[in-house]
Design an enzyme around this catalytic site. Structure first.
Site, PDB file in Angstrom:
ATOM      1  N   PHE B 235       0.813  -1.218   0.000  1.00 14.61           N
ATOM      2  CA  PHE B 235       0.000   0.000   0.000  1.00 14.61           C
ATOM      3  C   PHE B 235       0.846   1.266   0.000  1.00 14.61           C
ATOM      4  O   PHE B 235       0.394   2.325   0.401  1.00 14.61           O
ATOM      5  CB  PHE B 235      -0.983   0.004   1.182  1.00 14.61           C
ATOM      6  CG  PHE B 235      -1.743  -1.288   1.322  1.00 14.61           C
ATOM      7  CD1 PHE B 235      -2.624  -1.698   0.324  1.00 14.61           C
ATOM      8  CD2 PHE B 235      -1.559  -2.106   2.408  1.00 14.61           C
ATOM      9  CE1 PHE B 235      -3.309  -2.905   0.433  1.00 14.61           C
ATOM     10  CE2 PHE B 235      -2.237  -3.315   2.525  1.00 14.61           C
ATOM     11  CZ  PHE B 235      -3.108  -3.704   1.527  1.00 14.61           C
ATOM     12  N   LEU B 616      -7.994  -6.783 -17.362  1.00 14.86           N
ATOM     13  CA  LEU B 616      -7.132  -7.914 -17.708  1.00 14.86           C
ATOM     14  C   LEU B 616      -7.657  -9.225 -17.152  1.00 14.86           C
ATOM     15  O   LEU B 616      -7.399 -10.282 -17.698  1.00 14.86           O
ATOM     16  CB  LEU B 616      -5.728  -7.664 -17.177  1.00 14.86           C
ATOM     17  CG  LEU B 616      -5.037  -6.456 -17.809  1.00 14.86           C
ATOM     18  CD1 LEU B 616      -3.789  -6.100 -17.035  1.00 14.86           C
ATOM     19  CD2 LEU B 616      -4.699  -6.765 -19.267  1.00 14.86           C
ATOM     20  N   GLU B 691      -5.260   1.819  -7.095  1.00 15.97           N
ATOM     21  CA  GLU B 691      -5.556   2.904  -6.152  1.00 15.97           C
ATOM     22  C   GLU B 691      -6.895   3.562  -6.406  1.00 15.97           C
ATOM     23  O   GLU B 691      -7.565   4.027  -5.482  1.00 15.97           O
ATOM     24  CB  GLU B 691      -4.411   3.919  -6.208  1.00 15.97           C
ATOM     25  CG  GLU B 691      -3.142   3.222  -5.741  1.00 15.97           C
ATOM     26  CD  GLU B 691      -1.856   3.970  -6.015  1.00 15.97           C
ATOM     27  OE1 GLU B 691      -1.474   4.766  -5.173  1.00 15.97           O
ATOM     28  OE2 GLU B 691      -1.233   3.724  -7.072  1.00 15.97           O
TER      29      GLU B 691
END
Ligand SMILES: Cc1cc2nc3c(=O)[nH]c(=O)nc-3n(C[C@H](O)[C@H](O)[C@H](O)COP(=O)(O)OP(=O)(O)OC[C@H]3O[C@@H](n4cnc5c(N)ncnc54)[C@H](O)[C@@H]3O)c2cc1C
Ligand code: SF4
Lengths: 322, 725
Positions: B235, B616, B691
């Site tokens: 993160f 994807l 994000e």
């Protein structure tokens, strides 16, 4: 953590005899090991209570007997506990997580140390750990701490849920030491901090809790536990309420109200109980009683909201009983 | 749907849930001994002496590094992305919890026991322990966005337009210090073989770790190898190589043994950055029909007084470009205190900045008596008003539409306190999400064997997003083989270079490199067959020529006496940054239920719609979106690192007192992908998703709380006392 010896007695007298200075009993270890990792507790030896066969759970018409080493999860799931003492089951199920409840014992839960963040960090001074060292919580981060029964030396709360339910149901703690067996009502088991915040209960260092007894009663059967917190699960109480009512023909014959998360002991709200008895079991009565539950509250800097919140917990819990 | 996009289960999922995936601290390094950090208990001053005698006499203790005896590093000047301190190079203390010694012992238990007996004597100086509301000493960042952006920007005349605007909103918002709290703590095992250093470390950037270690230790980067096959969440706190990794290498050199150094949870709050506290002043001016004519966003964010480098949380960048506002001004200022260096944390800038911006937009909608979605659409930016460029793609309108429809937004009453469920107040809130599309140069190698097995390799990282899986998928599609035949390898600085797994750029960088490598491999095969590379395709282990004839690859390789064939390629960004404004977008629609009598806030429903370009893997994409949204719940309702004002010490540096959401806090979350491959951004058309989903969640929740209760909470997290009646 510091190195320690592990002593594994197989009977109660041997366990009591093994106790000595700097030693600690260990049950599930879920609290003690946390404190040892933080170097808050540095015992030279641990005396393991696991082999003492103190984990029985028994119930009959007279009451409930919980062996001190009974696991929190087992007590919570016990059919008699669920049916006859629901506040106990609810309090346990609101505590910690399934993993912790599988390890933690009811005796250990009574003796869990405060979650005051200063107490649990050896870098801070703390009167509870070292008498006279000072209390940084009073001017510091005290959102979780006491609104009732605090002193100029300490405003820590007792963090466990179970004892709050036990206080409402007037349980007795059975202890055994070198001089025999003692039975102490839970209301006398915990001590307020006063000038000796390090002294949290009447248990002597070489005494072992062997059992918790809960008398059967009409009000135990009609009991509930409400816990309020920031997170939906797996968190200690901001406030909690255990309540029990004996209702006959819509009128309250007996009432018990205890608060959690507000003081160094489960807080019996006698004024609220008195306001309930003889009244109709309805929302108006509950609201009146709830308003009296925090009589004498003296919040710290950041927890003023807990006064109102505790009253609301009482009202909610009472509302759940009718 | 081809292989790309298919909801394939993570190829490393089984290894992860059965414990066979080996994280940094689990690498089997024979003979490793253990290091434990000792950290300061004052916020400012000087370590006069570290008293180590008692600890040195304890069982198993091998060495205690202190500011007095620690090896000197080659270069301790902080630079962008390089944090050389605190590494025991001097005795100054700039924050409570700063490392002041390292104890090395044979076992972890011995090292921990001894660490508790290390005592420091200090000269304590007066400290500024918290960033309060006094902003008198705020200053302009010296190195904002590593020099890539200006801290201040303006177009038109924001103040004049505000003063003239008939409807005005002026409000201050704050967000607290938050910590990343990945499940895996920082961990490093360092082993020297002569002057060659091998490091297993929990990182989002293996080659960054190599560069940092080489520079600080004064050795050639070619002599450093960094290995990290799995990172247990980062993160942002594992993007930079923080001092503990360096200290492990220093300790290993001192004791001449491999050294393992794993931070404990408390140290995870003081050793690897955090999201800084922000105070943001927003001013919006609008016409009565909802055209926003002025936007001013003044952002103040916490910095460190220590000599650790600079980090400025870019809270205002979204405000520069999200809405078509003619007059806008944005400033960024820093307020330095005695705390550690803040760092990137999931959507740094956007997550905290959008709380302020998207709350202010909601406040403006309320002031205008207008639906908040209508207000956003009224001010929709068709092109980037700050950079004055077209967007590479922007399907935000579609996100708004799809999200609103799935949520039932059209039924929302305008006024607050109108929806109820018994005594529970119900509120609906929304906010916009956006995040830049980033991309860096990256390399990948493909190797195909005569048996049809393919290996794809890149020095990138798997931080939980599913990189092993998407690498295998892209490779499989590009080479026309089943996914099961592809093995992805990553997490080794010895392998082809890839950038930091940060800024949501891994797919756009690494997977475009994989495509390029596949092109190169196809060209090599075509050359072997004597065909024109532009005219051949690969399918099911064959080379398909322009006339449809198929040539078996194993036969082709055998003909040339080869077992395998390999190609490496690099993919680099083009001029897309000059031509386009590059952003991904999204919209959050949230229902909260507030029980005012007991101050309980629960999130009941959530629809998140995202324009993230090409998807994807529908499964890992949904998992990223949910994870990001839940991260936002923590920000909205729970997370706050509490400081003891007197000592500057964090008091809730553990996972019991620092609250992150648990399952019971999370409703069923609906995720929608408005899928439009963005080939202006990069060849694969991916926009990045790590994000984006976090951005806007806090504002959407706060806006929903307002709609439920009529109370506007401008300081995060929103807690019991904020809504208790
Ligand atoms: C993450 C986490 C969250 C938690 N959340 C909650 C919560 O929400 N609510 C809650 O109520 N609790 C909570 N707990 C506390 C948990 O319930 C207690 O740790 C547990 O009940 C302690 O029991 P134990 O058997 O493990 O005690 P131990 O850790 O073994 O012992 C605790 C103390 O009691 C003494 N002791 C134990 N048994 C006896 C005995 N029979 N006689 C004399 N002395 C004895 C030990 O010497 C020690 O001092 C949480 C714990 C954790 C780790
Ligand atoms: S409140 Fe009590 S336990 Fe907490 S710091 Fe003060 S003395 Fe210690």
């Amino acid at each position: 953590m510091q190195a320690f010896d592990l002593i594994r007695p197989t009977d109660l007298p041997a366990a009591i005899a093994a106790m000595g200075k700097g030693r600690r009993f260990i049950a599930g270890g879920t609290d003690l090991l946390q404190l040892m990792k933080e170097n808050i507790e540095t015992p030279s030896a641990l005396i393991d209570l696991d082999a003492l066969a103190l984990d029985g759970i028994g119930a009959d018409g007279g009451g409930l007997m919980l062996g001190a080493l009974a696991r929190m999860a087992d007590v919570a799931a016990h059919p008699a506990v669920r049916a006859e003492y629901p506040a106990i089951s609810q309090a346990l199920l609101s505590a910690a997580s399934p993993q912790v409840r599988n390890m933690g014992t009811v005796g250990g839960n009574l003796l869990q140390r405060t979650r005051c963040v200063y107490f649990r960090d050896a870098a801070f001074p703390c009167n509870k750990r070292t008498p006279g060292a000072g209390c940084p919580a009073i001017a510091g981060q005290n959102r979780m701490l006491a609104i009732l029964g605090g002193s100029a030396d300490c405003i820590a709360t007792h963090p466990s849920d179970l004892p709050v339910a036990l206080a409402a149901l007037e349980a007795t703690v059975v202890m055994q030491g070198p001089n025999g067996t003692r039975r102490v009502p839970i209301s006398d088991f915990y001590l307020l901090p006063g000038t000796t915040p390090g002294q949290e209960t009447v248990l002597a260092p070489d005494e072992i809790i062997t059992m918790i007894e809960v008398p059967a009663s009409a009000w135990a059967r009609r009991s509930a536990y409400v816990k309020l917190r920031d997170r939906a699960s797996f968190e200690f109480a901001l406030v909690a309420a255990a309540v029990a009512l004996d209702v006959r023909d819509g009128t309250i014959a007996a009432a018990r109200v205890a608060l959690g998360g507000v003081a160094a002991k489960p807080w019996r709200a006698m004024a609220a109980e008195a306001a309930l008895v003889g009244q109709k079991a309805d929302g108006a009565t509950f609201a009146q009683a709830a308003a009296l539950a925090t009589e004498g509250a003296r919040p710290a800097g950041r927890n003023g909201f807990k006064v109102r919140l505790a009253q609301r917990a009482v009202a909610r819990a009472l509302g759940a009983l009718v | 749907m081809g292989i790309i996009g298919a909801p394939i289960a993570r190829v490393d999922g089984r290894a992860k849930v059965t414990g066979r995936a080996r994280y940094a601290a689990e690498a089997a390094v024979p003979g490793a001994v253990h290091a434990v950090l000792v950290q300061s208990t004052i916020a400012a001053g000087v370590v006069l002496a570290v008293e180590t005698a008692a600890a040195e006499g304890m069982p198993g203790v091998l060495a205690i590094l202190t500011p007095q005896n620690a090896p000197r590093l080659a270069d301790v000047r902080p630079q962008a992305q390089l944090v050389p301190n605190p590494t025991l190079q001097d005795a100054t203390v700039a924050y409570n919890g700063q490392t002041i010694a390292v104890v090395v012992a044979e076992t972890l238990q011995q090292a921990e026991a001894a660490a508790a007996h290390v005592r420091a004597r200090y000269r304590a100086d007066e400290a500024i322990t918290e960033m309060g509301d006094d902003l008198a000493d705020a200053y302009v960042p010296k190195n904002f966005r590593n020099g890539m952006r200006k801290p201040d920007s303006a177009r038109g005349d924001a103040d004049a337009a505000f003063n003239a605007a008939p409807v005005q909103i002026s409000a201050t918002y704050t967000t607290p210090v938050e910590h990343h709290n990945p499940m895996e703590p920082h961990a490093t095992i360092a082993r020297w073989d002569g002057d060659r250093l091998t490091v297993w470390t929990a990182t989002q950037y293996v080659s960054g770790a190599r560069a940092t270690l080489a520079r600080l230790l004064g050795i050639d980067a070619g002599n450093v190898r960094v290995i990290c096959p799995f990172t247990g969440g980062g993160f942002g706190c594992k993007g930079t190589t923080w001092p503990p990794a360096v200290l492990a290498a220093m300790a290993a050199r001192s004791v001449n043994r491999p050294v393992k150094l794993v931070l404990d949870r408390r140290q995870m709050y003081t050793s690897n950055g955090f999201r800084p506290r922000t105070l943001q002043k927003l001013r919006l001016g609008a016409t009565p029909d909802g055209q926003i004519v002025s936007l001013r966003h003044d952002g103040f964010t916490q910095m460190s007084l220590g000599d650790f480098g600079e980090f400025a949380e870019p809270v205002g960048l979204a405000s520069e470009m999200l809405y078509a506002v003619p007059n806008a001004a944005v400033t960024h200022r820093l307020v330095a205190v005695n705390q550690g260096l803040p760092t990137y944390m999931r959507a740094p800038g956007e997550a905290s900045g959008s709380f302020a911006l998207e709350s202010a937009i909601d406040e403006m909608a309320a002031a205008l008596n207008m639906d908040p979605l209508d207000l956003r659409l009224r001010n929709y930016a068709e092109s980037d008003p700050h950079e004055n460029r077209p967007f590479s793609s922007k399907a935000l309108r579609e996100c708004y539409r799809a999200g609103a429809e799935a949520f039932g937004w059209a039924q929302r009453p305008l006024a607050p306190r109108c929806l109820r469920d018994g005594d529970v107040l119900v509120g609906w809130g929304m906010a916009t999400a956006l995040y830049p599309i980033n991309r860096s140069a990256a390399q990948a190698t493909l190797r195909m064997g005569a048996d049809g097995r393919v290996f794809v390799r890149s020095g990138t990282q798997e931080i939980g997003g599913g990189t092993y899986t998407t690498m295998a998928q892209v490779t499989a599609e590009a080479l026309g083989v089943p996914v099961g035949q592809v093995t992805a390898q990553l997490g080794d600085s010895a392998w082809p270079h890839a950038p930091v797994s940060g800024g949501s750029q891994t797919s756009a960088s690494v997977l475009n490199a994989v495509v390029a490598a596949a092109d190169a491999l196809r060209a090599r095969l075509a050359a072997l067959a004597g065909l024109d590379a532009r005219q051949v395709q690969l399918a099911a282990g064959t080379l398909v020529g322009p006339d449809g004839t198929r040539l078996r690859i194993d036969v082709l390789l055998a003909r040339h006496g080869l077992d395998t064939i390999e190609a490496t390629a690099e993919s680099v960004p083009g001029d897309e940054k000059q031509r386009f404004s590059l952003h991904s977008f999204g919209a959050h629609f949230v229902e909260v239920q507030v029980d005012p009598a007991i101050g309980r806030i629960r999130i009941a429903r959530h629809v998140g719609a995202f324009d993230t370009g090409r998807v994807l893997n529908a499964r890992t994409a949904r998992s990223q979106a949910i994870g990001g949204i839940i991260y936002g719940y923590g920000m909205a309702l729970l997370e706050k690192t509490e400081v003891d004002a007197e000592t500057g010490r964090y008091v809730n540096a553990n996972l019991s007192d620092y609250l992150v959401p648990v399952n019971a806090d999370v409703p069923d979350i609906v995720t929608i992908f408005v899928e439009k491959p963005d080939r202006n951004a990069n060849p694969l058309g991916v926009k990045g998703l790590g994000e984006l989903p976090t951005v806007g969640v806090a504002a959407a929740v706060a806006n929903a709380v307002y709609h439920a209760t009529g109370r506007r909470v401008r300081d995060l997290p929103i807690r019991v006392e904020d809504v208790l009646a």
